[in-house]
Enzyme design. Structure first.
Site, PDB file in Angstrom:
ATOM      1  N   ARG A  57       0.713  -1.633  -0.213  1.00  0.00           N
ATOM      2  CA  ARG A  57       0.338  -0.273   0.233  1.00  0.00           C
ATOM      3  C   ARG A  57       0.461   1.664   0.068  1.00  0.00           C
ATOM      4  O   ARG A  57       0.665   2.103  -1.107  1.00  0.00           O
ATOM      5  CB  ARG A  57      -0.873   0.037   1.371  1.00  0.00           C
ATOM      6  CG  ARG A  57      -1.291   1.121   1.146  1.00  0.00           C
ATOM      7  CD  ARG A  57      -2.911   1.028   2.335  1.00  0.00           C
ATOM      8  NE  ARG A  57      -2.737   1.078   3.425  1.00  0.00           N
ATOM      9  CZ  ARG A  57      -2.147   1.267   4.902  1.00  0.00           C
ATOM     10  NH1 ARG A  57      -2.198   2.675   3.903  1.00  0.00           N
ATOM     11  NH2 ARG A  57      -1.884   0.989   5.379  1.00  0.00           N
ATOM     12  N   TYR A 111     -11.527  11.954 -20.282  1.00  0.00           N
ATOM     13  CA  TYR A 111     -12.346  10.962 -20.214  1.00  0.00           C
ATOM     14  C   TYR A 111     -13.483  10.906 -18.832  1.00  0.00           C
ATOM     15  O   TYR A 111     -13.353  12.407 -17.970  1.00  0.00           O
ATOM     16  CB  TYR A 111     -11.503  10.323 -19.054  1.00  0.00           C
ATOM     17  CG  TYR A 111     -12.131   8.567 -19.020  1.00  0.00           C
ATOM     18  CD1 TYR A 111     -12.119   7.725 -19.915  1.00  0.00           C
ATOM     19  CD2 TYR A 111     -12.048   8.499 -17.482  1.00  0.00           C
ATOM     20  CE1 TYR A 111     -12.558   6.779 -19.018  1.00  0.00           C
ATOM     21  CE2 TYR A 111     -12.116   7.243 -17.027  1.00  0.00           C
ATOM     22  CZ  TYR A 111     -12.634   5.956 -17.793  1.00  0.00           C
ATOM     23  OH  TYR A 111     -13.233   5.180 -17.250  1.00  0.00           O
ATOM     24  N   ASP A 183      -2.854  13.399 -19.067  1.00  0.00           N
ATOM     25  CA  ASP A 183      -2.824  12.476 -19.060  1.00  0.00           C
ATOM     26  C   ASP A 183      -2.884  12.019 -20.940  1.00  0.00           C
ATOM     27  O   ASP A 183      -3.324  12.162 -21.535  1.00  0.00           O
ATOM     28  CB  ASP A 183      -4.830  12.205 -18.766  1.00  0.00           C
ATOM     29  CG  ASP A 183      -5.073  10.595 -19.030  1.00  0.00           C
ATOM     30  OD1 ASP A 183      -4.795   9.881 -19.583  1.00  0.00           O
ATOM     31  OD2 ASP A 183      -6.206   9.949 -18.231  1.00  0.00           O
ATOM     32  N   LYS A 208      -4.763   0.564 -20.088  1.00  0.00           N
ATOM     33  CA  LYS A 208      -4.948   0.569 -21.477  1.00  0.00           C
ATOM     34  C   LYS A 208      -3.729   0.027 -22.052  1.00  0.00           C
ATOM     35  O   LYS A 208      -3.220  -1.330 -21.686  1.00  0.00           O
ATOM     36  CB  LYS A 208      -5.266   1.854 -21.467  1.00  0.00           C
ATOM     37  CG  LYS A 208      -6.513   2.773 -21.117  1.00  0.00           C
ATOM     38  CD  LYS A 208      -7.409   2.110 -21.073  1.00  0.00           C
ATOM     39  CE  LYS A 208      -8.853   2.153 -20.388  1.00  0.00           C
ATOM     40  NZ  LYS A 208      -9.209   3.377 -19.870  1.00  0.00           N
TER      41      LYS A 208
END
Ligand SMILES: *Cc1c(COP(=O)(O)O)cnc(C)c1O
Length: 390
Positions: A57, A111, A183, A208
């Site tokens: 984490r 997006y 992005d 992606k």
């Protein structure tokens, strides 16, 4: 695991970048070619110190650390951080830059999930966001405030494949000392490396192209070491870290990034060229075509035009339904950037909450299909489209 080298080629970096030399006591037979999966969330801690504490984490799992170094090399960044998803990456990247009372200027062409984050979530933590038409350069300047801390944009843009010219935005952020956050999911570092064009921060949905096989969620943030450390603090606290196995799958996917993306580029160009000649197709959106509004910008700025394109069917929504039912290789699915060719309809995915008229107004009329061109044989992909569109 291969020996550590200092290569510069993108393919070589995608395969070997960030690998540490084997332990001096290791004999050749101890060294695997493939990085093992450290599917462990705990590591033994040294006595008497908090240094070197490992916990996934915290972004310090062994599989994550290797891929973080590798992605930093691929993007030309000082440091990188892997997160559990592209949305986790965008959220933590921006939360590390913005405080309550700050203002973010963002491109309106983003997006759907990012749109929601900026317009709904950020409002609730006191971060003000203004969305602007990214082609109106003067608008960017007009909307600047004293509280503005950063500019956020996405390029190429989903689903219209518009490519934003980085030069005017870079000028603005440099003059005003703002952070430029990009992005770059659609491009991957094979086609575009935003840091070379004045960006300060790069974000990816590694789900992606970077992973590329439709089998692991992930996100990445790249930038200076001190900034990435701030993002890591957010990731730890907001719990956005990736699982070791997802990091391992991403590393495996990265090995073929360069050949995959080149093939995506080639196939998309073939499909776009075919589509441009079909009477059933009214319009083709692909930056590699001279007819695309951003063709000049794309040719100057990108190393490849990408594997995403969109078509508008002359027969509208009905023709789209019919075509989707007839396709055999192309599968109807919302995601993108993987080896399998996919087709999606924004009216049933990212833009389902708009009315048909609203969609038409922003350039996504019914009958608009987004194609994520895979790495199959282009001839087969085109033959499938051809039998389905007729
Ligand atoms: C998919 C996508 C995201 C979100 O990524 P997830 O991994 O699904 O969270 C963000 N930006 C762009 C451009 C995307 O295509």
């Amino acid at each position: 695991m291969p020996r550590a080298t200092q290569p510069t080629g993108l393919s070589t970096l995608a395969l070997h970048g960030g690998v540490e030399p084997p332990h001096p006591s290791a004999t050749p037979g101890d060294v695997p070619i493939v990085t093992p999966i450290y599917q462990s969330v705990n590591y033994v801690q040294e006595f008497g110190t908090a240094e070197g504490l490992r916990y996934p984490r915290y972004g310090t799992g062994l599989n994550a650390e290797l891929v973080q170094r590798r992605l930093a090399l691929l993007e030309g960044a000082e440091a990188g951080l892997l997160l559990g998803s592209g949305m986790g990456a965008t959220a933590c990247a921006l939360l590390a830059l913005l405080r309550p009372g700050d203002h973010l200027l963002a491109s309106a062409w983003i997006y759907g999930g990012t749109h929601r984050l900026l317009t709904q979530e950020f409002a609730s933590v006191g971060i003000d966001v203004t969305l602007v038409d990214p082609t109106e350069t003067r608008d960017w300047r007009k909307r600047l405030r004293r509280e503005t801390r950063a500019i956020f944009l996405e390029s190429p843009v989903n689903p219209t494949c518009r490519v934003l010219d980085m030069r005017p935005v870079r000028l603005l952020t440099q003059e005003s000392g703002l952070a430029l956050v990009v992005d770059s999911t659609f491009a991957s570092p094979v086609n575009f490396r935003p840091l070379e064009h004045g960006a300060d921060v790069v974000i990816h949905s590694t789900t992606k192209y970077l992973n590329g096989h439709h089998d692991a969620l992930g996100g990445a943030v790249l930038g200076t070491a001190s900034y990435v450390e701030e993002v890591r603090q957010k990731m730890m606290t907001w719990g956005q870290a990736p699982d070791p196995f997802a990091c391992w799958l991403l590393e495996r996917g990265l090995k073929t990034l360069d050949v995959r993306v080149r093939r995506h580029n080639e196939n998309a160009m073939r499909v776009a060229t075919w589509a441009e000649d079909r009477k059933e197709i009214r319009r083709v959106h692909f930056p590699g075509l001279a007819s695309h509004p951003d063709h000049q910008v794309a040719a100057a700025q990108l190393d490849g035009f990408g594997g995403m394109l969109a078509i508008e069917l002359t027969g509208g929504g009905k023709s789209a339904d019919r075509m989707l039912r007839r396709l055999k290789i192309w599968q109807h699915a919302p995601s993108l950037g993987g080896v399998d060719s996919l087709v999606s309809e924004p009216r049933y995915t990212s833009h389902s909450h708009f009315s048909p008229d609203e969609r038409a107004q922003i350039g996504i009329p019914d009958g608009f299909l987004r194609l994520s061109v895979g790495i199959e044989d282009a001839d087969d992909l085109i033959a499938d489209l051809e039998q389905a569109v007729r």
